[in-house]
Design a protein around this motif. Sequence first.
Motif, PDB file in Angstrom:
ATOM      1  N   ALA A 272       0.645  -1.642   0.453  1.00  0.00           N
ATOM      2  CA  ALA A 272       0.126  -0.069   0.023  1.00  0.00           C
ATOM      3  C   ALA A 272       0.737   1.226   0.360  1.00  0.00           C
ATOM      4  CB  ALA A 272      -1.014  -0.200   1.159  1.00  0.00           C
ATOM      5  N   VAL A 273       1.935   1.470   0.692  1.00  0.00           N
ATOM      6  CA  VAL A 273       3.426   2.160   0.568  1.00  0.00           C
ATOM      7  C   VAL A 273       3.228   2.768  -0.738  1.00  0.00           C
ATOM      8  CG1 VAL A 273       3.577   2.464   3.227  1.00  0.00           C
ATOM      9  CG2 VAL A 273       5.008   0.838   1.014  1.00  0.00           C
ATOM     10  N   ASP A 274       3.291   2.492  -1.368  1.00  0.00           N
ATOM     11  CA  ASP A 274       3.900   1.622  -3.063  1.00  0.00           C
ATOM     12  C   ASP A 274       2.932   2.935  -3.669  1.00  0.00           C
ATOM     13  OD1 ASP A 274       6.132   1.316  -2.463  1.00  0.00           O
ATOM     14  OD2 ASP A 274       6.047  -0.789  -2.922  1.00  0.00           O
ATOM     15  N   ASP A 275       1.292   3.096  -3.102  1.00  0.00           N
ATOM     16  CA  ASP A 275       0.372   3.402  -4.090  1.00  0.00           C
ATOM     17  C   ASP A 275       0.540   4.762  -3.391  1.00  0.00           C
ATOM     18  OD1 ASP A 275      -1.655   4.646  -4.697  1.00  0.00           O
ATOM     19  OD2 ASP A 275      -2.971   3.100  -3.647  1.00  0.00           O
ATOM     20  N   PRO A 276       0.555   5.471  -5.699  1.00  0.00           N
ATOM     21  CA  PRO A 276       1.059   6.268  -5.617  1.00  0.00           C
ATOM     22  C   PRO A 276      -0.018   7.982  -5.420  1.00  0.00           C
ATOM     23  CG  PRO A 276       0.590   5.707  -7.756  1.00  0.00           C
ATOM     24  CD  PRO A 276       1.031   4.331  -6.694  1.00  0.00           C
ATOM     25  N   THR A 277      -1.268   7.252  -5.244  1.00  0.00           N
ATOM     26  CA  THR A 277      -2.399   7.938  -4.784  1.00  0.00           C
ATOM     27  C   THR A 277      -2.125   7.804  -3.392  1.00  0.00           C
ATOM     28  OG1 THR A 277      -4.060   6.547  -4.070  1.00  0.00           O
ATOM     29  CG2 THR A 277      -4.056   7.411  -6.364  1.00  0.00           C
ATOM     30  N   LEU A 278      -1.839   6.622  -2.250  1.00  0.00           N
ATOM     31  CA  LEU A 278      -1.390   6.822  -1.187  1.00  0.00           C
ATOM     32  C   LEU A 278      -0.352   7.998  -0.915  1.00  0.00           C
ATOM     33  CD1 LEU A 278      -3.338   5.716   0.906  1.00  0.00           C
ATOM     34  CD2 LEU A 278      -1.166   3.926   1.450  1.00  0.00           C
ATOM     35  N   VAL A 279       0.851   8.102  -1.413  1.00  0.00           N
ATOM     36  CA  VAL A 279       1.689   8.605  -1.314  1.00  0.00           C
ATOM     37  C   VAL A 279       1.737  10.226  -1.759  1.00  0.00           C
ATOM     38  CG1 VAL A 279       4.596   9.300  -2.511  1.00  0.00           C
ATOM     39  CG2 VAL A 279       3.613   7.178  -2.394  1.00  0.00           C
ATOM     40  N   ASN A 280       1.015  10.403  -2.169  1.00  0.00           N
ATOM     41  CA  ASN A 280       0.313  11.877  -2.185  1.00  0.00           C
ATOM     42  C   ASN A 280      -0.269  12.475  -1.570  1.00  0.00           C
ATOM     43  OD1 ASN A 280       0.230  14.317  -4.169  1.00  0.00           O
ATOM     44  ND2 ASN A 280      -1.862  13.565  -3.327  1.00  0.00           N
ATOM     45  N   ILE A 281      -1.273  11.135  -0.640  1.00  0.00           N
ATOM     46  CA  ILE A 281      -2.531  11.192   0.860  1.00  0.00           C
ATOM     47  C   ILE A 281      -1.174  11.966   1.786  1.00  0.00           C
ATOM     48  CG2 ILE A 281      -3.674  10.711   2.837  1.00  0.00           C
ATOM     49  CD1 ILE A 281      -5.368   9.672  -0.176  1.00  0.00           C
ATOM     50  N   ALA A 282       0.004  11.136   2.468  1.00  0.00           N
ATOM     51  CA  ALA A 282       0.918  11.931   2.706  1.00  0.00           C
ATOM     52  C   ALA A 282       1.539  12.304   2.922  1.00  0.00           C
ATOM     53  CB  ALA A 282       1.904   9.789   3.225  1.00  0.00           C
ATOM     54  N   GLY A 283       2.079  13.017   1.393  1.00  0.00           N
ATOM     55  CA  GLY A 283       3.120  14.231   1.265  1.00  0.00           C
ATOM     56  C   GLY A 283       1.719  15.419   1.914  1.00  0.00           C
TER      57      GLY A 283
END
Length: 394
Positions: A272-283
């Motif tokens: 999940a941590v490699d999901d680009p949409t999740l990466v954006n949310i975390a950023g």
Amino acid sequence: MSLDALQVAARLSTDFEAEASVRDADRVLPYDQVKALKASGLLALPVPVEYGGVAAPASVIAEVFRLVAHADPSLAQIFQSHFTFLEALRLQGTPEQKAWFYPLVLDGALLANAQTERGPHAVNIDSTLLIEQGSGGYVLSGRKFYATGALFADWLVVRASLGDGAEEPTPQTPKALAFIARDSAGVEVVDDWDGMGQRTTASGTVTLSDVVVPASQVVPFTPIFSGPTTYGARAQLWHSAIDVGIATGALAAGVAVAGKARPHFEAEVSAAVDDPTLVNIAGELTVTVRGAQALLAEAARAVDAAEASLSPESTAAASVAVAVAKVAAVRASLEAANVLFELGGTRSASASGNLSRYWRDARTHTLHDPTRWKLQHIGRYTLSGTPPPHHGQI
């Protein structure tokens, strides 16, 4: 000493976090944790050097609050009023009162809040009365609600109107703070706090029935605001630090649960941590939380600067800086407490994980002093240089 204080706070934060979720879920009051706080020396940080303390700057104390709130916001809230009332003692206490109370604090005594009342009157009116007797002492009667930490306290600090009981108190009625031992005759503390968040602050009801208060334990409150002061800014800074601590704690919890989440199939990744949409949310969330941290530190420096050179201008600037930090802290805590569920997915909604405690704590604590009024004061100061109101709420 400042570095030592932060190291002690960081160590306690780690210890407090271990069982924080269980304490919240089962509403287990943190007697052992409060005992550890008393023994740590952190409660004595504001004590002036001439009375054996270190007079720690606001920048250090704010970070202590954040570190503790990161682990357990209820614990941080318990000693918020302790620091606020120590400031009242510093500003208005007599030399004799300081010589009596500061050694108690250096030995670990905890002061707790008994100031808020329920309506129908506004929050700036205290129906609790402190009536002077012919002997030079006072009699205190009334009822206080949301008395955070009262069950753990060695001393209760009660805000009351001075008068003879013949007339109803108004916003203009002079007020004083009565420092009374927790076990004084006529004092009843009821553990009836039922908030959805900050469940272990022990913010119960305090009933005061003709409590005898020596004059040596009464500190004027109204005169605090007769000139430039950082009293209100400090009180709000500690609240802001608690909200930032909730935000950093929620972000850390979100990162931890994201590492266990299943990726969305459309992402075509194995984690999940490699999901680009999740990466954006975390950023995005990291920017919000770190921005709030930076504004908290800036506000603390403004309070320290104002204290070093008190003037109407410096204290107004400090109050506005704290108001800005408060708005950012509220937004960050609510955002982080909400977004952590996006980071964790369905797993994060498990009752056994109790991740809802971050949102419940944030939503409950951020009801202190609505930010919609902070924005009014910030906007007027920005557009026309109008200083914020001079009271204990900003």
